[in-house]
Each structure stands twice: as C-alpha cells, then as structure tokens.
Design an enzyme around this catalytic site. Structure first.
Site, PDB file in Angstrom:
ATOM      1  N   ARG A 134     -71.353 -58.828  33.497  1.00 39.14           N
ATOM      2  CA  ARG A 134     -71.130 -59.294  34.874  1.00 39.14           C
ATOM      3  C   ARG A 134     -72.295 -60.136  35.361  1.00 39.14           C
ATOM      4  O   ARG A 134     -72.147 -60.999  36.210  1.00 39.14           O
ATOM      5  CB  ARG A 134     -70.841 -58.088  35.784  1.00 39.14           C
ATOM      6  N   LYS A 138     -77.389 -48.755  23.622  1.00 42.59           N
ATOM      7  CA  LYS A 138     -76.149 -48.070  23.253  1.00 42.59           C
ATOM      8  C   LYS A 138     -76.421 -47.090  22.111  1.00 42.59           C
ATOM      9  O   LYS A 138     -77.289 -47.347  21.275  1.00 42.59           O
ATOM     10  CB  LYS A 138     -75.118 -49.094  22.749  1.00 42.59           C
TER      11      LYS A 138
HETATM   12  N1  BES Z   1     -69.728 -55.056  26.065  1.00 46.18           N
HETATM   13  C1  BES Z   1     -69.649 -53.836  26.782  1.00 46.18           C
HETATM   14  C2  BES Z   1     -68.207 -53.389  27.008  1.00 46.18           C
HETATM   15  C3  BES Z   1     -67.423 -53.014  25.774  1.00 46.18           C
HETATM   16  C4  BES Z   1     -67.315 -51.684  25.396  1.00 46.18           C
HETATM   17  C5  BES Z   1     -66.763 -53.974  25.044  1.00 46.18           C
HETATM   18  C6  BES Z   1     -66.590 -51.354  24.274  1.00 46.18           C
HETATM   19  C7  BES Z   1     -66.041 -53.639  23.916  1.00 46.18           C
HETATM   20  C8  BES Z   1     -65.942 -52.321  23.541  1.00 46.18           C
HETATM   21  C9  BES Z   1     -70.315 -53.977  28.152  1.00 46.18           C
HETATM   22  O1  BES Z   1     -71.370 -54.869  28.217  1.00 46.18           O
HETATM   23  C10 BES Z   1     -70.830 -52.639  28.508  1.00 46.18           C
HETATM   24  O2  BES Z   1     -71.677 -52.156  27.817  1.00 46.18           O
HETATM   25  N2  BES Z   1     -70.308 -52.063  29.571  1.00 46.18           N
HETATM   26  C11 BES Z   1     -70.700 -50.787  30.021  1.00 46.18           C
HETATM   27  C12 BES Z   1     -70.832 -50.869  31.513  1.00 46.18           C
HETATM   28  C13 BES Z   1     -71.416 -49.653  32.147  1.00 46.18           C
HETATM   29  C14 BES Z   1     -72.868 -49.492  31.757  1.00 46.18           C
HETATM   30  C15 BES Z   1     -71.272 -49.796  33.636  1.00 46.18           C
HETATM   31  C16 BES Z   1     -69.634 -49.773  29.619  1.00 46.18           C
HETATM   32  O3  BES Z   1     -68.458 -50.104  29.671  1.00 46.18           O
HETATM   33  O4  BES Z   1     -70.006 -48.668  29.217  1.00 46.18           O
HETATM   34 ZN    ZN Z   2     -73.236 -53.995  27.644  1.00 47.42          ZN
END
Ligand code: BES
Ligand code: ZN
Ligand code: ZN
Length: 501
Positions: free
Chosen positions: A354, A280
């Site tokens: 997931r 990230k």
């Molecule tokens: N933990 C994150 C989702 C999240 C984002 C929670 C912001 C709280 C605040 C999750 O694991 C994630 O990174 N999801 C990605 C999925 C994508 C790569 C398909 C996302 O939402 O960007």
């Molecule tokens: Zn994630």
C-alpha cells in the site's frame, strides 16, 4: 545482474506455436491426436460410440478417455474430453478442454493436435475460438528453463494445433486474439516466475523498455535520483533496505484525445517481499518473488492491448521495489511522506504494498483518467476470504466495478466485490500521521483497499487484490502450471475491449 548469478531469463525466447482453423469433420481428417469435447446431453457420433463401452464415458466435466481407433476413423488417437451439461458451458469450459488436449499431446510426444466440439456450442464462434487458442497456449506453458538434464519427453514441444469449426472467418479472428492474449498471460507468468535476484526493480524497468520497443509503447523508467527529486517517498522508503534500487515505470499506449477513454492500470511490483524488518516467517516468504504479480499483469495487458491495437489510451504504472531488512531499511514507527504529500505511519514494514502504491495512485491522477484499475498481491487476508477461486475487489465507483465483474465472468478470471464503507476509511487514520499502514486483522483486505483509496482523489477507482490468484502451488485447472498464473491479463484485456466498444 550480479556476477556469477545464473540467469537464463533473457535468452529463453521460445518458438511460438502455430494455431490454425479448419472446417469439416475432425473424425475424417488424418491426424496423430484429435481431441473431441462432448457434452453430457449430446450423444457421441455413432462412429465414436462404436469404439467404446458408452457407460465408460459420460462426458462429465473434466472426464477424459484416450482411444486408439486403429483405422476405424481417420485420427490415430482420439481423446474424449467431457464438458458437462451444455447449458452450463462457457468459454472457460472450452479453455480447460483444449488445455487438456495440449497436455495430452505433450505427454504422448505428438507434435500436432486437432481439437473440436461435438455438436453445436451455446457460444459465439469467435468467443469459443478465442477460448480454444487460450487453452492451447496456456496449457503448453512450463517454466523449466532453470532445470538441467531434461530428457526428450520433457523438452518436447507441441508445434501446431488445429481448431475444427463450422465457420472459419470469425474462428480465425478468435484464434488470433486468443493467442495474443495467452502470450500476454505467459509473459506475465515468466515475469513472476523469474527469481528475485534476477527480476529485481531495475530488471523490471529494463523489461518495460524492451516491451515498449517490441510492441510500440512510450516507456519512462524513473531511477533513484529522479524518484528523490520528484518526491516518491513511499517507493523510496520501502526500497531503502535493498541493494537493488527501486524504480517507477510509466508505459503509455495510444494517446489522449477526444472520444478515446484514458485508463490507468497500476501494478504492485514488489520484486521480493521478505517483510522487511517485520520479517516474514520462512514458509510465508517462500513464494514472495510473486509479489510483483500486479506489475506482471499490467505488463501483460499492455502487450496485449498494443498487439490487438485496441482504440483506447492506456497508461501502465508500476511501482517497483524490493522489501528487505537491513540497517538501512525503513522501520516500524517511521513516518513516510508520500508523493501526494500525505504522511503515512509505518506500523508494520510487511504492509509495504500500500505504501509503494500510494505514490503510483497519486501519480495516476495527472492523466485525468476515466478509470484507475490497480492490481496487487496485497493481503494474506484475501486468501482467507476467497481462497484461490476469485480476486477480491473494492473501489469507489460502482459502474467501474460492474464492468470489471462482467469482464471477470467473461474471461474466466472472476472477481468478487467487498464493501468499502466509511467505517473502513476511519480505520486507517493515524494519530501521528495522516494514515497508518496497519489497521489490525479484522477486515484486513478492505482496510488495505481503503488506504489506497486515499490517494486517487475523485477519479473512479477499483482495487483488485490478487494475492490468492496470482500464484498456484497445486495446479487445479488444466491450463495452470505451478507458479505464477498471469492472473489479470485476461481480465484487463476483456475489460479494455468492452470499454473501447
Ligand atoms: N505481499 C504480501 C501479501 C501476500 C500474502 C501476497 C500472501 C501473497 C500471498 C503483503 O505485502 C503483506 O505482507 N501483507 C501483510 C499485511 C499485514 C502486515 C497488514 C499480510 O497480509 O499479512
Ligand atoms: Zn509484505
Ligand atoms: Zn507484499
């Protein structure tokens, strides 16, 4: 814990606030601070009207006015809080007003606060009392145990609150329930707010064991060798890159018997989500210790259900892992075999929730539950869709989702349903494996839900995406504090209470 890391988490047990009920007129009882909540369409008592210019306070929602009656009435300070129109009043209105009162008491360094509503509430007295107690306990919460050099105005704690009400029996019951529920929420907040180095998967496992001893749950924590032996491929893959080993946590309240519904609660316990190799960017990572908000909600709900002794059989399941980049980490292009035997093509290691949940959801089937309710901070896309004002919901069973919607309205933790048509299930199919963990940006929250649904068999299933509601940067409600919100605990409690009726 690693030597030298500062962890005041364990020894910070704070003294519980005392909340009691009193019948009678709050304005005639001596107190240091009384909070009188008032509706727009009900006029203030004459003795209060004497203390102000009426045009200065119209009882608009959230409006406040602090008065010093100087002996004109019994309380030394009177805080007026506006409730808006009486016909719009819900438990949430009361929750916010009482949180406002306790925050004011903290500010004024007053250890005891009285709260009451002027005139008749359009609410059941027990429900109103519960909301009063919740607002008080939630409003008093702060996460300052890592701060040093706090002065007396910052360490000050409100010790007692008195709820003024017409009826005292149902009010006491409501207060007791409200305190139990709010403490469950605050427990969940603590878990989320604990830094990633302290609240790692094994620590979360230890928390489950402590919780089990505290309230009486059967708790099993599966460690690495057990996960390997039993084939928890999803959790193992995601956890591989971290020096903190993953865990799978099983908590059981009550027992399976005829006439008692079995409900599985499943939580995402990603104790820190760096994104893994699909790292990230810094701003997106800042709050990622909160990626175990689903697990925290399950912990909090298990505590509440046990303390309220609800006649249900509840299994709490938590997949706990830390998502880190390393030479040992799982990679884009890897194919993971989940506990179910189904294979998952990893396209983005940041879509890890997931993957760890696939094992937990499949595991849930062995309990033959009446419902599987899963909570996770799963997608950023849900924040785009709903902001922080509702939790996103998808599922396979409309009557289950209707129950959750109702519980959301009643508890003040709203949920909003999204569709899960067959087209979305098609979108998560992979060419080289059974499923892929990424289906592009369109409908990102729904495809994540569709992925999860592949692991629950025919059991009624609802997925709650709390990515937008589990954490607040800028507190907007009087009972919120920066950080973890503990979302899900009130919702699940209300859902289980209604289910057990
Ligand atoms: N933990 C994150 C989702 C999240 C984002 C929670 C912001 C709280 C605040 C999750 O694991 C994630 O990174 N999801 C990605 C999925 C994508 C790569 C398909 C996302 O939402 O960007
Ligand atoms: Zn994630
Ligand atoms: Zn995540």
């Amino acid at each position: 814990m690693i030597q030298g890391e500062f962890n005041p988490f364990d020894n910070a047990k704070e003294k519980d606030m005392e909340v009691k009920v009193k019948t009678g007129d709050m304005l005639h009882e001596p107190s240091d601070l009384a909070m009188l909540a008032n509706f727009e369409d009900i006029s203030l008592p004459a003795e209060v009207l004497d203390l102000l210019e009426p045009e200065d306070f119209q009882s608009k929602p959230g409006q406040t006015l602090l008065l010093y009656p100087r002996g004109a009435i019994a309380p030394r300070r009177l805080l007026l809080v506006g409730l808006g129109k009486r016909e719009n009043a819900t438990a949430e209105t009361i929750r916010r007003a009482s949180a406002t009162a306790v925050k004011e008491a903290q500010k004024l360094l007053v250890p005891e606060v009285s709260v009451g509503v002027n005139g008749d509430l359009a609410l059941d007295p027990q429900e109103a009392a519960q909301a009063f107690a919740e607002g008080i306990e939630l409003g008093a919460y702060r996460f300052w145990r890592y701060r040093t050099g706090l002065d007396e105005t910052q360490t000050f704690k409100v010790e007692r609150a008195t709820v003024f009400s017409r009826t005292d029996q149902s009010t006491s019951k409501g207060i007791a329930a409200g305190q139990v529920i709010a403490r469950g929420v605050n427990f969940a907040r603590d878990l989320v707010n604990g830094p990633g180095y302290a609240m790692h998967p094994p620590a979360l496992g230890d928390e489950a064991i402590k919780l089990g001893k505290r309230v009486g749950l059967k708790v099993t924590v599966l460690d690495m060798p057990q996960l390997i032996e039993q084939g928890f491929g999803g959790i193992l893959a995601v956890g591989k890159g971290s020096e903190h080993e993953p865990r799978f946590i099983v908590m059981e309240y009550g027992e399976a018997k005829a006439g008692t519904p079995t409900i599985c609660l499943v939580g995402k316990g990603l104790t820190f989500d760096s994104g893994g190799l699909s790292l990230k960017p810094p701003e997106a990572m800042e709050t990622m210790k909160s990626d175990m908000g689903g697990a925290a909600a399950v912990f909090g709900a298990m505590q509440v259900v046990a303390e309220l002794k609800l006649p249900v059989h509840v299994i709490g399941l938590v997949s706990a892992a830390e998502n880190m980049p390393s030479s040992n980490a799982y990679r884009p292009g890897d194919i993971v075999k989940s506990l179910s035997g189904k294979t998952i093509e990893v396209l983005n290691t940041d879509a890890e929730g997931r993957i760890i949940l696939s094992d937990a959801l499949f595991y849930a089937q062995r309990f033959h539950p009446k419902a599987i309710v899963e909570l996770s901070t799963l997608t950023g896309a849900i924040i785009i869709a709903l902001g922080s004002h509702a939790t996103g919901m998808m599922g396979t069973d409309q009557s289950l989702m209707d129950r959750l919607s109702k519980a959301g309205d009643a508890s003040g933790e709203r949920v909003w349903q999204f569709p899960m048509w067959d087209e979305y299930h098609q979108m998560v199919k992979s060419e080289v494996a059974d499923l892929k963990n990424l289906a592009g940006r369109p409908a990102g929250s729904i495809t994540a839900g569709a992925f999860l649904a592949a692991f629950v068999g025919d059991y009624p299933f609802a997925h709650l995406d709390i990515a937008g509601t589990a954490w607040v940067d800028r507190p907007a409600k009087p009972y919120d504090t920066l950080g973890g919100t503990g979302v899900g605990v009130r919702l699940l409690t209300e859902f289980l209470r209604e289910y057990s009726k």
